[in-house]
Design an enzyme around this catalytic site. Sequence first.
Site, PDB file in Angstrom:
ATOM      1  CD  GLU A   1       7.087  10.776 -15.625  1.00 58.25           C
ATOM      2  OE1 GLU A   1       7.144  11.212 -14.468  1.00 58.25           O
ATOM      3  OE2 GLU A   1       7.238  11.502 -16.623  1.00 58.25           O
TER       4      GLU A   1
ATOM      5  CG  HIS B   1      -1.710  -1.201   1.447  1.00 55.30           C
ATOM      6  ND1 HIS B   1      -2.944  -1.435   0.901  1.00 55.30           N
ATOM      7  CD2 HIS B   1      -1.392  -2.319   2.151  1.00 55.30           C
ATOM      8  CE1 HIS B   1      -3.375  -2.634   1.272  1.00 55.30           C
ATOM      9  NE2 HIS B   1      -2.454  -3.199   2.019  1.00 55.30           N
TER      10      HIS B   1
ATOM     11  CB  SER C   1      11.823  21.204 -16.089  1.00 56.02           C
ATOM     12  OG  SER C   1      11.131  22.427 -16.236  1.00 56.02           O
TER      13      SER C   1
ATOM     14  CE  LYS D   1      10.661  18.867 -12.006  1.00 53.48           C
ATOM     15  NZ  LYS D   1       9.969  17.954 -11.113  1.00 53.48           N
TER      16      LYS D   1
ATOM     17  CD  GLN E   1      -7.853  -4.072 -46.134  1.00 53.49           C
ATOM     18  OE1 GLN E   1      -7.851  -4.899 -47.031  1.00 53.49           O
ATOM     19  NE2 GLN E   1      -8.184  -2.814 -46.358  1.00 53.49           N
TER      20      GLN E   1
HETATM   21  N1  ARG Z   1      -6.202  -6.945 -47.774  1.00 53.65           N
HETATM   22  C1  ARG Z   1      -7.010  -8.024 -47.298  1.00 53.65           C
HETATM   23  C2  ARG Z   1      -6.798  -8.179 -45.791  1.00 53.65           C
HETATM   24  O1  ARG Z   1      -5.855  -7.653 -45.296  1.00 53.65           O
HETATM   25  C3  ARG Z   1      -6.621  -9.261 -48.035  1.00 53.65           C
HETATM   26  C4  ARG Z   1      -7.707 -10.244 -48.259  1.00 53.65           C
HETATM   27  C5  ARG Z   1      -8.730  -9.726 -49.170  1.00 53.65           C
HETATM   28  N2  ARG Z   1      -9.682 -10.733 -49.437  1.00 53.65           N
HETATM   29  C6  ARG Z   1     -10.891 -10.445 -49.950  1.00 53.65           C
HETATM   30  N3  ARG Z   1     -11.662 -11.396 -50.190  1.00 53.65           N
HETATM   31  N4  ARG Z   1     -11.240  -9.202 -50.157  1.00 53.65           N
HETATM   32  O2  ARG Z   1      -7.565  -8.811 -45.120  1.00 53.65           O
END
Ligand code: ARG
Length: 482
Positions: free
Chosen positions: A287, A155, A274, A280, A319
């Site tokens: 941090e 603590h 600082s 300082k 994606q």
């Molecule tokens: N750029 C896509 C990703 O990163 C690749 C796969 C795309 N496939 C599709 N069926 N559009 O996921």
Amino acid sequence: MSEEPAGDVVRGERFSGGPARGFLSSLAADERIFRADLQVDRAHAVMLAEQGIVTDAEATEILRGLAAVERAGHADLPDGEDVHSAIETAVIDRVGPVGGKMHTGRSRNDEVATCLRHRLRSDIVETVETVLAFRESLCALAERERETTMPGFTHLQFAQPTTVGHYLLSYESALARDTERLLAAFDRTNRSPLGAAAFAGTTFDIDRDRTAELLGFDSVIENSTDAVSARDFLTETTAALATLATTLSGIAEDLIIFASEGYVELHDDYASTSSIMPQKKNPDSLELVRAVAGDASAGLDGLLTTLKGLPRAYNRDLQRAHGHAFETIDTVTEATTVAAGAVATADWDADVLADEAGEGFSTATGVADLLAAGGLPFRTAHELVARAAEQGADRAAIESAAAESGVDLDEYIEPTALDAALDPDQSVASRDSYGGPAPEAVASALDRATADVADAQAALAARTETLTEGETLLETEVASYV
Ligand code: ARG
């Protein structure tokens, strides 16, 4: 990126992208998997030739095209929806329509999943190397500071004397578990989805084990729908990283406090000053290490939220998933290096630590233990020492508390034993239970920790060897065509 309409092999004229073109494209971010994609393409092409799906001469053309694309680099790729279609376009540009045979029996869905795993596994290796270096340095420091008595806190209140060595090894232990988690994540990452095609397999007589072998994967992810959908390797790795970042934030926080108490001085390399207060010396690096736990937690959250409720099998949401993992691994790995450097170069002030080690009657537990060892019930001893704590926390206070409680001290303890229990160094030395802070206990813990680090190094080396073997095998096979 060029401004002309895409004309890439996948989208052709019809799906040129329109206003959403840039939004749809992952090409820039895909730089991270550029090399992985080339390796995946190579392995796939070699396998297609071995299976008689393309001729050796066709494979040769494809592999030559890939080599040229690699030499030109990611920046030279034509515009495209992603690195996969851009590389295919570039290969066709170089070797003609035969380049279009490269994508036989696969899809970008299994392709991207394979590339992500291929890339992430080497990133994990780098993180584990960094963690292991930190652990080695903690062991060396713990050896050096094995007998450096310091105040211990709960603590944030003075609690019991301990040693700097024991304190540092407590973080070595936490990092040992972080290592285990990362290695486990590596093992589940290192499995091949290639050959799953869109999600439902293929009519071509492909050999999935062979592409896995050529890419250094341990095994194949069998179910083709699972293979393209699965991103739990990303969440698992990112969770391990978020846990590591939390470990780091703890050590950073401690050192920030210890530095402000004068227990430790940070090396100038890890401090800042600082712009107005010239005297300082601020622990800025630590941090920032502390703050990285926030980035890692955000990465994990971004990933889980993106993945939650996604239908099978491939959805374009995916994606936007892996970027969280890649950003997290970069940030946390860098924070690990910085934390390790700050700890390794910090200068512990043994005199200040010794002065403070007995503060706040931190030897009280030892006195209570001593009375209990002499036969007084621990609860009675605890009450007696608590009373002494209010009265001055020294020998006289203990004697007067004993008198008030009707306890004859001589019946339970030797007078010299009381002096020893009140001395911070002797207090530490007496706590020699397994895993405790007494210097001999720390010496044997150190032996185990050192052996553990060596085991983890060997475990990592075994994994990197599999990756290297895959690279060499693929190189040899490719060389037989070009
Ligand atoms: N750029 C896509 C990703 O990163 C690749 C796969 C795309 N496939 C599709 N069926 N559009 O996921």
